[in-house]
Each structure stands twice: as structure tokens, then as C-alpha cells.
Scaffold this motif. Structure first.
Motif, PDB file in Angstrom:
ATOM      1  N   VAL A 169      75.486  17.656  34.740  1.00 14.99           N
ATOM      2  CA  VAL A 169      75.642  17.661  36.190  1.00 14.99           C
ATOM      3  C   VAL A 169      74.491  18.408  36.853  1.00 14.99           C
ATOM      4  CG1 VAL A 169      77.051  18.567  38.091  1.00 14.99           C
ATOM      5  CG2 VAL A 169      78.134  17.354  36.190  1.00 14.99           C
ATOM      6  N   ARG A 170      74.192  19.594  36.365  1.00 15.24           N
ATOM      7  CA  ARG A 170      73.113  20.356  37.005  1.00 15.24           C
ATOM      8  C   ARG A 170      71.773  19.673  36.795  1.00 15.24           C
ATOM      9  NH1 ARG A 170      72.305  26.070  33.670  1.00 15.24           N
ATOM     10  NH2 ARG A 170      70.938  25.286  32.024  1.00 15.24           N
ATOM     11  N   ASP A 171      71.608  18.984  35.658  1.00 12.89           N
ATOM     12  CA  ASP A 171      70.368  18.254  35.404  1.00 12.89           C
ATOM     13  C   ASP A 171      70.243  17.080  36.368  1.00 12.89           C
ATOM     14  OD1 ASP A 171      67.984  17.580  33.815  1.00 12.89           O
ATOM     15  OD2 ASP A 171      69.172  15.850  33.174  1.00 12.89           O
ATOM     16  N   LYS A 172      71.305  16.292  36.515  1.00 16.04           N
ATOM     17  CA  LYS A 172      71.269  15.134  37.410  1.00 16.04           C
ATOM     18  C   LYS A 172      71.135  15.563  38.866  1.00 16.04           C
ATOM     19  CE  LYS A 172      71.821  11.798  34.361  1.00 16.04           C
ATOM     20  NZ  LYS A 172      70.808  10.736  34.153  1.00 16.04           N
ATOM     21  N   ALA A 173      71.655  16.738  39.191  1.00 16.48           N
ATOM     22  CA  ALA A 173      71.562  17.240  40.566  1.00 16.48           C
ATOM     23  C   ALA A 173      70.199  17.857  40.866  1.00 16.48           C
ATOM     24  CB  ALA A 173      72.658  18.265  40.822  1.00 16.48           C
ATOM     25  N   LYS A 174      69.368  17.975  39.816  1.00 22.49           N
ATOM     26  CA  LYS A 174      68.020  18.549  39.958  1.00 22.49           C
ATOM     27  C   LYS A 174      68.056  19.963  40.539  1.00 22.49           C
ATOM     28  CE  LYS A 174      65.490  14.165  40.199  1.00 22.49           C
ATOM     29  NZ  LYS A 174      66.589  13.359  39.645  1.00 22.49           N
ATOM     30  N   LEU A 175      69.040  20.735  40.072  1.00 28.56           N
ATOM     31  CA  LEU A 175      69.113  22.134  40.475  1.00 28.56           C
ATOM     32  C   LEU A 175      68.148  22.949  39.615  1.00 28.56           C
ATOM     33  CD1 LEU A 175      72.976  22.483  40.910  1.00 28.56           C
ATOM     34  CD2 LEU A 175      71.256  22.273  42.704  1.00 28.56           C
ATOM     35  N   LYS A 176      67.430  23.857  40.235  1.00 29.92           N
ATOM     36  CA  LYS A 176      66.385  24.609  39.552  1.00 29.92           C
ATOM     37  C   LYS A 176      66.982  25.696  38.669  1.00 29.92           C
ATOM     38  CE  LYS A 176      62.134  27.249  40.403  1.00 29.92           C
ATOM     39  NZ  LYS A 176      61.237  27.821  41.451  1.00 29.92           N
ATOM     40  N   VAL A 177      66.534  25.736  37.402  1.00 35.54           N
ATOM     41  CA  VAL A 177      67.029  26.703  36.427  1.00 35.54           C
ATOM     42  C   VAL A 177      65.966  27.770  36.171  1.00 35.54           C
ATOM     43  CG1 VAL A 177      67.949  27.038  34.104  1.00 35.54           C
ATOM     44  CG2 VAL A 177      68.380  24.888  35.316  1.00 35.54           C
ATOM     45  N   ARG A 178      66.374  29.013  36.221  1.00 39.99           N
ATOM     46  CA  ARG A 178      65.484  30.121  35.873  1.00 39.99           C
ATOM     47  C   ARG A 178      65.859  30.628  34.487  1.00 39.99           C
ATOM     48  NH1 ARG A 178      65.734  36.231  38.150  1.00 39.99           N
ATOM     49  NH2 ARG A 178      63.888  37.054  37.116  1.00 39.99           N
ATOM     50  N   ASP A 179      64.989  30.422  33.514  1.00 40.07           N
ATOM     51  CA  ASP A 179      65.237  30.853  32.139  1.00 40.07           C
ATOM     52  C   ASP A 179      64.861  32.326  32.009  1.00 40.07           C
ATOM     53  OD1 ASP A 179      65.552  31.196  29.456  1.00 40.07           O
ATOM     54  OD2 ASP A 179      64.137  29.640  28.837  1.00 40.07           O
ATOM     55  N   LEU A 180      65.852  33.168  31.727  1.00 38.61           N
ATOM     56  CA  LEU A 180      65.611  34.605  31.607  1.00 38.61           C
ATOM     57  C   LEU A 180      65.214  35.006  30.192  1.00 38.61           C
ATOM     58  CD1 LEU A 180      68.561  35.950  33.780  1.00 38.61           C
ATOM     59  CD2 LEU A 180      66.230  35.409  34.469  1.00 38.61           C
ATOM     60  N   GLY A 181      65.394  34.087  29.236  1.00 39.57           N
ATOM     61  CA  GLY A 181      64.978  34.373  27.864  1.00 39.57           C
ATOM     62  C   GLY A 181      65.972  35.240  27.118  1.00 39.57           C
TER      63      GLY A 181
END
Length: 333
Positions: A169-181
Motif C-alpha cells: 500500500v505505501r509503495d503504491k501510494a508513493k509515500l516517501k520512506v526514510r531509512d534510519l538503518g
């Protein structure tokens, strides 16, 4: 399957099931879509913290929950070499359930499903996978669903993505992900229990390795923390090399490591820690790991997912009963 409803929730994990229960309890028509045919997934979040038990108590569900098979953790011991101390003491909490409950996640989800099905506005569809979002201009208005009987569309006032750290869902919605590692991964495995064993969790720090043991009645559920991406190197040492690592880490259970017969008995959790910069857009909200994948340290993920569900229902249920929430209202979650 072509349906109209008020809320569609993608994902039948803790966030999705609790959110579905609470929305249905408030009179909102809600469908929870779970892509698997059951909830049976091993080594998922099984630690139901006192904060979640308090929520269940406030909902009048705690007594029925505690009727399910579980173990109660009242304290946690930490061991550094030969030294040990009590790191956690839940008995001091000013609430009714002064412990963490260990319950297989599938049992917890089955419990939430049983309670939710008491409400006529709750619907659970298994083997129903969201494969696409439906949009009208810039607003999400529903989902396209894949089922064993074919594909269909579900239109809704709100789509909630509760489909985990690999959220479609978040991928299809193109919501921006911040990878904190995250600098580590976790290996999950089981060791046998003996009658003389303690029953409270133990965290052991030996030669730079953290090894956590959770008592599950007839076995120990164990977590070995390893450097990020190191599992392939560990496997190159062979099974005997891995068993030697376990002997060093497992303390009183060191003589049981031969119960690990192959690396098929070891499950790798690739740790991800990330955040969506925004959890919502018009017609859509992400919660739980779909919004913020958590480190497994402390077993907090399932409990924060439940808190997301509670916040979502408290804020949005009164609105969803009348109309589609605005983005600023979704952002309050």
C-alpha cells in the motif's frame, strides 16, 4: 467481489486487526483483507506488553484474553558474564496486569478476530490481497483485490495500509520512506526446556553477543543478535561452528544446542528501521510497520502497532461515520 464500504484495511496483523475491531465497535463498516489463508507465521511479535494489556482491560477484553494459553513475564534478568541483575520489574506498574504476556501472534490475532466478529459491521477476508490502489484524480477511493475466486474492486471512504514493513500500500501510494538503518540482524531459534530451568526471560551478553531467551512453556524461543548481513558468513562456519557459538551464548542451555539439526531450524530476521515522512494522503493512511518499521529490541513493534490502531479509531471513527476524513484529520494520527 465488487463492494462499497466505509473503510478497507490492508493487512490482518496486530495493527489491522485491532483497528478493524475498534472501528467496527464504533459502528463503522470495515473490511480487513489478509493475503494469507491463516495467521500462522512463526517468530513474529509475541510480547504483549503491559500497555497493550491495559488497553485490553479498558476495552473489557482482558479476562477473555488471559483465558488463552500464554506465559506471564514479571521480570527480566540480564547477565554479563558471571554477573546478573534484574533489569525489568513489571510488578511495580500501577495497572491491573503487572506483566508482559507471551502469546503466539496467531493466537492473539485469532482472539482479536473472534471479538471483532461479534460486531455486524466487521468483515474479515482471508486470502484477499491488495494488488492496486484505486484513485480518482489525486484521491485514493479504494483497492483492487486478488482472491482465489478472482479479482474485484472495493470502494471505501478510507484505505488503511497495515500490511507491514514491506507494505504494498505505501509503495503504491508513493509515500516517501526514510531509512534510519540498523547495524544488526536477528537469528531466531528454539531450544528445549528442562524441568530445572527458570521461567522468566534472560538476556545474556557474552563476548560481544546478545542472546535473549524467552520461556514458552515447552521450549525456549531464542534470539541471537548478529552484525548486519553476517548470516551468510556464519553459515560458512558450518553447523558445528554455529553450535559452538550457541554453546558460548546459551548459558544453562548450552548442552542442548545439538537440537539445532540444520540451518533450516534458524530463521533470519533482517532488521529494518524506517519511517514514512508522511503517513497519509487523500483517502489513505498507513499505520504500524507500514508507517514505521521497528527494531525488534524490547519487542515493542506489536505494541506500537496497537497504539496506532487505537489512535486511528479514536480520531477517525466519529468522522468516518459521517464522511471522508480530510488529510489534516488523517495527519492527527
Amino acid at each position: 467481489m465488487n463492494l462499497n464500504t466505509e473503510v478497507v484495511i490492508a493487512g490482518g496483523g496486530p495493527a489491522g486487526m485491532m483497528c478493524g475491531l475498534l472501528l467496527a465497535r464504533a459502528g463503522v463498516d470495515v473490511w480487513v483483507l489478509e493475503k494469507h489463508k491463516d495467521f500462522l507465521r512463526d517468530f513474529r511479535g509475541d510480547t504483549v506488553h503491559p500497555s497493550t494489556l491495559m488497553i485490553l482491560d479498558e476495552l473489557g477484553l482482558l479476562d477473555r484474553f488471559l483465558e488463552k494459553p500464554h506465559q506471564e513475564v514479571t521480570e527480566v534478568t540480564a547477565e554479563f558474564g558471571k554477573e546478573s541483575f534484574k533489569g525489568v520489574d513489571f510488578s511495580r506498574l500501577p495497572i491491573r496486569a503487572k506483566f508482559t504476556a507471551l502469546m503466539p501472534q496467531w493466537d492473539f490475532l485469532d482472539f482479536l478476530a473472534e471479538e471483532a466478529k461479534k460486531y455486524p459491521t466487521f468483515h474479515l477476508a482471508m486470502e484477499a490481497e491488495v494488488i492496486e490502489l484505486l484513485a480518482k484524480k489525486d484521491r485514493i477511493v479504494g483497492v483492487k483485490v486478488k482472491t482465489p475466486d478472482g479479482n474485484g474492486d472495493m470502494l471505501a471512504r478510507l484505505v488503511i495500509g497495515a500490511d507491514g514493513r514491506d507494505s504494498r500500500v505505501r509503495d503504491k501510494a508513493k509515500l516517501k520512506v526514510r531509512d534510519l538503518g540498523a547495524p544488526f540482524d536477528v537469528l531466531w531459534l528454539r531450544l528445549p526446556v528442562e524441568a530445572s530451568d527458570p521461567t522468566q526471560p534472560v538476556g545474556r551478553f557474552v563476548n560481544g553477543t546478545l542472546f535473549v531467551m524467552l520461556y514458552r512453556g515447552d521450549y525456549w524461543q531464542c534470539a541471537m543478535v548478529i552484525p548486519k548481513g553476517a548470516f551468510n558468513e556464519i553459515k560458512k562456519e558450518g553447523l558445528s561452528g554455529f553450535q559452538a557459538r550457541l554453546r558460548t551464548a546459551a548459558g544453562f542451555a548450552r548442552d542442548r544446542v545439538e537440537s539445532i539439526k540444520s540451518f533450516d531450524d534458524v530463521k533470519l530476521l533482517t532488521v529494518t528501521v524506517d519511517r514514512l515522512t508522511k503517513w497519509a494522503r487523500k483517502g489513505l493512511l498507513c499505520i504500524g510497520d507500514a508507517a514505521h518499521a521497528m527494531s525488534p529490541v524490547g519487542g515493542v513493534g506489536i505494541n506500537l502497532a496497537i497504539q496506532d490502531a487505537v489512535a486511528t479509531a479514536n480520531i477517525l471513527a466519529p468522522i468516518l461515520a459521517r464522511r471522508t476524513p480530510k488529510v489534516r484529520e488523517l495527519a492527527k494520527v
